[in-house]
Design a protein around this motif. Structure first.
Motif, PDB file in Angstrom:
ATOM      1  N   ASP A   1       0.781  -1.111  -0.075  1.00 57.59           N
ATOM      2  CA  ASP A   1      -0.027  -0.037   0.102  1.00 57.59           C
ATOM      3  C   ASP A   1       0.713   1.196  -0.034  1.00 57.59           C
ATOM      4  N   PRO A   2       1.580   1.532  -1.063  1.00 54.37           N
ATOM      5  CA  PRO A   2       2.508   2.680  -1.045  1.00 54.37           C
ATOM      6  C   PRO A   2       1.547   3.917  -1.167  1.00 54.37           C
ATOM      7  N   ALA A   3       2.220   5.139  -0.796  1.00 48.10           N
ATOM      8  CA  ALA A   3       1.584   6.408  -1.013  1.00 48.10           C
ATOM      9  C   ALA A   3       1.624   6.582  -2.577  1.00 48.10           C
ATOM     10  N   CYS A   4       0.461   6.907  -3.009  1.00 47.95           N
ATOM     11  CA  CYS A   4       0.272   7.324  -4.362  1.00 47.95           C
ATOM     12  C   CYS A   4      -0.050   8.741  -4.829  1.00 47.95           C
ATOM     13  N   CYS A   5      -0.031   9.375  -5.985  1.00 49.93           N
ATOM     14  CA  CYS A   5      -0.374  10.497  -6.358  1.00 49.93           C
ATOM     15  C   CYS A   5      -1.127  10.700  -7.648  1.00 49.93           C
ATOM     16  N   SER A   6      -1.996  11.402  -7.995  1.00 49.43           N
ATOM     17  CA  SER A   6      -2.504  11.758  -9.215  1.00 49.43           C
ATOM     18  C   SER A   6      -1.741  12.367 -10.152  1.00 49.43           C
ATOM     19  N   PRO A   7      -2.099  12.189 -11.575  1.00 47.64           N
ATOM     20  CA  PRO A   7      -1.385  12.922 -12.669  1.00 47.64           C
ATOM     21  C   PRO A   7      -1.560  14.364 -12.304  1.00 47.64           C
ATOM     22  N   SER A   8      -2.381  14.697 -11.799  1.00 45.16           N
ATOM     23  CA  SER A   8      -2.821  16.399 -11.931  1.00 45.16           C
ATOM     24  C   SER A   8      -2.287  16.761 -10.342  1.00 45.16           C
ATOM     25  N   ASP A   9      -1.609  16.182  -9.450  1.00 44.07           N
ATOM     26  CA  ASP A   9      -0.879  16.653  -8.350  1.00 44.07           C
ATOM     27  C   ASP A   9       0.362  17.524  -8.882  1.00 44.07           C
ATOM     28  N   SER A  10       0.715  18.187  -8.077  1.00 46.21           N
ATOM     29  CA  SER A  10       2.154  18.973  -8.461  1.00 46.21           C
ATOM     30  C   SER A  10       3.381  18.209  -7.955  1.00 46.21           C
ATOM     31  N   VAL A  11       4.452  18.429  -8.794  1.00 46.72           N
ATOM     32  CA  VAL A  11       5.649  17.791  -8.508  1.00 46.72           C
ATOM     33  C   VAL A  11       6.058  17.929  -7.210  1.00 46.72           C
ATOM     34  N   LYS A  12       5.721  19.068  -6.500  1.00 46.12           N
ATOM     35  CA  LYS A  12       5.968  19.732  -5.039  1.00 46.12           C
ATOM     36  C   LYS A  12       5.317  18.680  -4.232  1.00 46.12           C
ATOM     37  N   ASP A  13       4.087  18.253  -4.523  1.00 42.32           N
ATOM     38  CA  ASP A  13       3.399  17.448  -3.551  1.00 42.32           C
ATOM     39  C   ASP A  13       4.067  16.043  -3.756  1.00 42.32           C
ATOM     40  N   ALA A  14       4.281  15.763  -4.884  1.00 42.56           N
ATOM     41  CA  ALA A  14       4.969  14.172  -5.132  1.00 42.56           C
ATOM     42  C   ALA A  14       6.400  14.173  -4.484  1.00 42.56           C
ATOM     43  N   ALA A  15       7.071  15.180  -4.305  1.00 41.79           N
ATOM     44  CA  ALA A  15       8.478  15.115  -3.645  1.00 41.79           C
ATOM     45  C   ALA A  15       8.170  15.169  -1.990  1.00 41.79           C
ATOM     46  N   ALA A  16       7.002  15.845  -1.743  1.00 38.10           N
ATOM     47  CA  ALA A  16       6.762  15.924  -0.385  1.00 38.10           C
ATOM     48  C   ALA A  16       6.338  14.482   0.086  1.00 38.10           C
ATOM     49  N   LEU A  17       5.442  13.604  -0.810  1.00 33.14           N
ATOM     50  CA  LEU A  17       5.292  12.350  -0.475  1.00 33.14           C
ATOM     51  C   LEU A  17       6.498  11.783  -0.426  1.00 33.14           C
ATOM     52  N   MET A  18       7.476  11.823  -1.164  1.00 38.71           N
ATOM     53  CA  MET A  18       8.687  11.028  -1.247  1.00 38.71           C
ATOM     54  C   MET A  18       9.446  11.320   0.200  1.00 38.71           C
ATOM     55  N   VAL A  19       9.738  12.642   0.726  1.00 36.24           N
ATOM     56  CA  VAL A  19      10.126  12.767   1.893  1.00 36.24           C
ATOM     57  C   VAL A  19       9.254  12.216   2.967  1.00 36.24           C
ATOM     58  N   GLY A  20       8.066  12.332   2.950  1.00 35.39           N
ATOM     59  CA  GLY A  20       7.359  11.541   4.208  1.00 35.39           C
ATOM     60  C   GLY A  20       7.179  10.239   4.279  1.00 35.39           C
ATOM     61  N   ASN A  21       7.441   9.501   3.232  1.00 35.25           N
ATOM     62  CA  ASN A  21       7.656   8.069   3.130  1.00 35.25           C
ATOM     63  C   ASN A  21       9.038   7.438   2.744  1.00 35.25           C
ATOM     64  N   ASP A  22       9.977   8.422   2.829  1.00 39.76           N
ATOM     65  CA  ASP A  22      11.343   7.960   2.827  1.00 39.76           C
ATOM     66  C   ASP A  22      11.688   7.051   1.483  1.00 39.76           C
ATOM     67  N   CYS A  23      11.134   7.574   0.214  1.00 41.76           N
ATOM     68  CA  CYS A  23      11.263   6.668  -0.741  1.00 41.76           C
ATOM     69  C   CYS A  23      11.642   7.474  -1.950  1.00 41.76           C
ATOM     70  N   GLY A  24      11.868   7.104  -3.221  1.00 39.78           N
ATOM     71  CA  GLY A  24      12.481   7.794  -4.443  1.00 39.78           C
ATOM     72  C   GLY A  24      11.535   7.714  -5.493  1.00 39.78           C
ATOM     73  N   GLU A  25      10.361   6.999  -5.220  1.00 35.43           N
ATOM     74  CA  GLU A  25       9.310   6.701  -6.317  1.00 35.43           C
ATOM     75  C   GLU A  25       8.116   6.845  -5.664  1.00 35.43           C
ATOM     76  N   ILE A  26       7.085   7.345  -6.428  1.00 39.31           N
ATOM     77  CA  ILE A  26       5.670   7.495  -6.087  1.00 39.31           C
ATOM     78  C   ILE A  26       4.874   6.927  -7.313  1.00 39.31           C
ATOM     79  N   PRO A  27       4.071   6.066  -7.117  1.00 39.82           N
ATOM     80  CA  PRO A  27       2.980   5.209  -8.082  1.00 39.82           C
ATOM     81  C   PRO A  27       1.937   6.486  -8.462  1.00 39.82           C
ATOM     82  N   VAL A  28       1.674   6.771  -9.767  1.00 40.71           N
ATOM     83  CA  VAL A  28       0.790   7.589 -10.180  1.00 40.71           C
ATOM     84  C   VAL A  28      -0.372   6.902 -10.729  1.00 40.71           C
ATOM     85  N   VAL A  29      -1.709   7.269 -10.146  1.00 40.90           N
ATOM     86  CA  VAL A  29      -2.852   6.547 -10.330  1.00 40.90           C
ATOM     87  C   VAL A  29      -3.982   7.462 -10.638  1.00 40.90           C
TER      88      VAL A  29
END
Length: 147
Positions: free
Chosen positions: A10-38
């Motif tokens: 159950d990884p953190a995911c983002c949507s195609p319309s989310d900002s790159v800043k939001d995706a980067a914040a998810l990476m920081v918050g989840n200590d990862c380098g990739e976020i699935p886009v759904v």
């Protein structure tokens, strides 16, 4: 051993319309380098990596408000939860990727298998071979996920 045994579920995911800043914040918050886009239905449509952000956003002078869909990687290599770990390694090696989204029968992202997951669960020889093969420079690897 199967993907379900080593994956991050159950990884953190983002949507195609989310900002790159939001995706980067998810990476920081989840200590990862990739976020699935759904999409709205939860279908996996891409992934955004720290490398995508660096090469396709920052290096091209785009803003942090750029939608994820403009910089995400959309050619996906995935596995199912019942894929054997050696199959995961082979896919990572063949495609020179460090992470594989795990999708269920409906195409929804249910996990991610990373090199680190394999290193924690596989034998040393398999892990060493995976790191060596994924890290080997090829013409394909030089262009995947970047500029």
């Amino acid at each position: 051993m199967e993907a379900r045994d080593v994956m991050t579920p159950d990884p953190a995911c983002c949507s195609p319309s989310d900002s790159v800043k939001d995706a980067a914040a998810l990476m920081v918050g989840n200590d990862c380098g990739e976020i699935p886009v759904v999409d709205e239905g939860g279908q996996l449509v891409g992934v955004i990596t720290d490398r995508d952000i660096a090469c396709r956003c920052v290096a091209e002078g785009k803003s942090a408000d750029t939608p994820v869909e403009e910089v995400m990687s959309s050619s996906l290599v995935t596995v199912t939860p019942d894929a054997r770990v050696d199959e995961c390694c082979k896919k990572m090696e063949d495609n020179q990727v460090r992470r594989l989204p795990v999708v269920d029968d409906q195409g929804k992202c249910c996990g991610i298998v990373s090199q680190a997951d394999i290193a924690l669960h596989a034998d040393k020889a398999e892990t060493g071979n995976l790191v060596r093969e994924v890290s080997e420079e090829t013409e394909k690897a030089a262009t995947v996920g970047c500029c």
